[in-house]
Design an enzyme around this catalytic site. Structure first.
Site, PDB file in Angstrom:
ATOM      1  N   GLY A   1       0.846  -0.725   0.304  1.00 54.12           N
ATOM      2  CA  GLY A   1       0.063   0.555   0.673  1.00 54.12           C
ATOM      3  C   GLY A   1       0.742   1.098   0.277  1.00 54.12           C
ATOM      4  O   GLY A   1       2.502   1.173   0.647  1.00 54.12           O
TER       5      GLY A   1
ATOM      6  N   LYS B   1       1.505   0.200  23.353  1.00 54.63           N
ATOM      7  CA  LYS B   1       0.594   0.920  22.049  1.00 54.63           C
ATOM      8  C   LYS B   1      -0.673   0.581  22.411  1.00 54.63           C
ATOM      9  O   LYS B   1      -1.605   1.444  22.365  1.00 54.63           O
ATOM     10  CB  LYS B   1       1.563   0.728  20.859  1.00 54.63           C
ATOM     11  CG  LYS B   1       1.112   1.938  20.407  1.00 54.63           C
ATOM     12  CD  LYS B   1       1.400   1.442  19.081  1.00 54.63           C
ATOM     13  CE  LYS B   1       0.393   2.604  18.123  1.00 54.63           C
ATOM     14  NZ  LYS B   1       0.735   2.419  16.129  1.00 54.63           N
TER      15      LYS B   1
ATOM     16  N   GLY C   1       2.207   3.778   3.962  1.00 53.62           N
ATOM     17  CA  GLY C   1       2.919   2.563   4.500  1.00 53.62           C
ATOM     18  C   GLY C   1       3.699   3.947   3.058  1.00 53.62           C
ATOM     19  O   GLY C   1       4.577   3.207   2.839  1.00 53.62           O
TER      20      GLY C   1
ATOM     21  N   GLU D   1     -12.119   0.252  12.932  1.00 50.83           N
ATOM     22  CA  GLU D   1     -10.924  -0.789  13.816  1.00 50.83           C
ATOM     23  C   GLU D   1     -11.720  -1.295  15.138  1.00 50.83           C
ATOM     24  O   GLU D   1     -11.090  -1.568  15.544  1.00 50.83           O
ATOM     25  CB  GLU D   1      -9.419  -1.297  13.439  1.00 50.83           C
ATOM     26  CG  GLU D   1      -9.638  -0.635  11.462  1.00 50.83           C
ATOM     27  CD  GLU D   1      -6.972  -0.462  12.179  1.00 50.83           C
ATOM     28  OE1 GLU D   1      -6.804  -1.775  11.492  1.00 50.83           O
ATOM     29  OE2 GLU D   1      -7.207   0.757  13.227  1.00 50.83           O
TER      30      GLU D   1
END
Length: 310
Positions: free
Chosen positions: A7, A186, A12, A269
């Site tokens: 990507g 994280k 990316g 997400e």
């Protein structure tokens, strides 16, 4: 080392462009629509660390991959993982290492099942980036770090070789000897930030300035770090101190990218960052779970979005 960046979106595109700038052998795996845009406008990065513009970035379509790459850097959204795996599978050979930069942990199980645990590294990145209206990569702040490591812990010749390729590319690169701990820490921070800012539809400063808002963020953070502890990765004191500072800052404009996606009516997400975290809980919480309420809020958004889409 031949590097395939899956990507050329915000993540990316940014890290791949920095590696190109440093002279690394980078190719972007893109879909036809993104390839056409990049052929027309090039790969453009606008960043406080310095703008970049590559008129003809190296691109490949999935159907044209004809030999393995040494390193595959994966930075897709979790809901695109299955499609991404199918697209880069032809690039994975006997000695290929896969470096996922996704949030959470669920993607590791999926990648392990397809390619084997030995091929899949641990990794994470911290960056504020998005795509602009013309497809340019917009770096939103001065954060631009990547952390990589062997999931078994310690150092290896492989990780040192990869680190040498990713270093000196105008972003911060760290090699962790306990990458799973770093990934869990994280995850705890991001899940707190995402659920808090999405639930309240506001940045951190506005939340903690509202009556009871600071308690919402505190309870979310405590729940998230409790789940990490349930799984043997209790956040260290450094992370706890830093997070408490972030989540009590009345002047903070910090939000999660998930809130930006939600406000734009885009996919989120929810399952990978929040649902999977809740599924890993092993001990109960006192009183109502604010994390579960926040997850229900995100799932309601997804249900409404799907209904309106038709």
């Amino acid at each position: 080392m031949r590097i395939l960046v899956v990507g050329a979106g915000a993540i990316g595109g940014y890290f791949g462009a920095r590696l190109l700038e440093a002279g690394r052998d980078v190719t972007f795996l893109v879909r036809e629509r993104r390839a056409q845009k990049l052929h027309e406008s090039g790969l453009v990065v606008k960043s406080p660390a310095g703008d970049l513009h590559f008129d003809a970035p190296p691109l490949v379509l999935a159907k044209d991959i004809d030999k393995p790459f040494d390193l595959v850097i994966l930075s897709c959204k979790a809901y695109d993982l299955a499609n991404a795996i199918d697209s880069f599978a032809p690039a994975v050979g006997p000695d290929t290492a896969i470096l996922p930069l996704l949030n959470g942990m669920g993607h590791l199980d999926v990648l392990d099942a397809r390619f084997g645990t030995a091929k899949v590294l641990g990794g994470q990145c911290v960056i504020g980036a998005t795509l602009g209206a013309e497809g340019e990569v917009l770096h939103l702040n001065d954060m631009q770090s990547m952390t990589i490591g062997e999931r078994a812990g310690g150092r290896s010749a492989r990780i040192d070789t990869i680190a040498a390729q990713l270093s000196d590319a105008r972003f911060d690169l760290q090699v962790s000897e306990d990458i799973l701990q770093a990934m869990w820490e994280k995850w705890v921070f991001l899940a707190t930030l995402a659920t808090g800012t999405c639930l309240m539809r506001a940045p951190v400063g506005d939340i903690v300035s509202a009556p009871g808002g600071d308690d919402v963020l505190r309870r979310l953070f405590d729940e998230c770090r409790g789940i990490a502890a349930d799984n043997g990765h209790s956040p260290g004191e450094a992370l706890v101190t830093r997070a408490r500072g972030y989540f009590t800052d009345r002047g903070s404009l910090m939000t999660a990218s998930m809130l930006r996606d939600l406000e734009n009516g885009a996919r989120i997400e929810a399952d990978h960052i929040v649902g999977d975290l809740l599924a890993r809980r092993k001990t109960s919480v006192d009183g109502a779970s604010v994390l579960a309420i926040a997850f229900a809020n995100l799932k309601a958004y997804e249900a409404r979005r799907a209904r309106l889409a038709g």
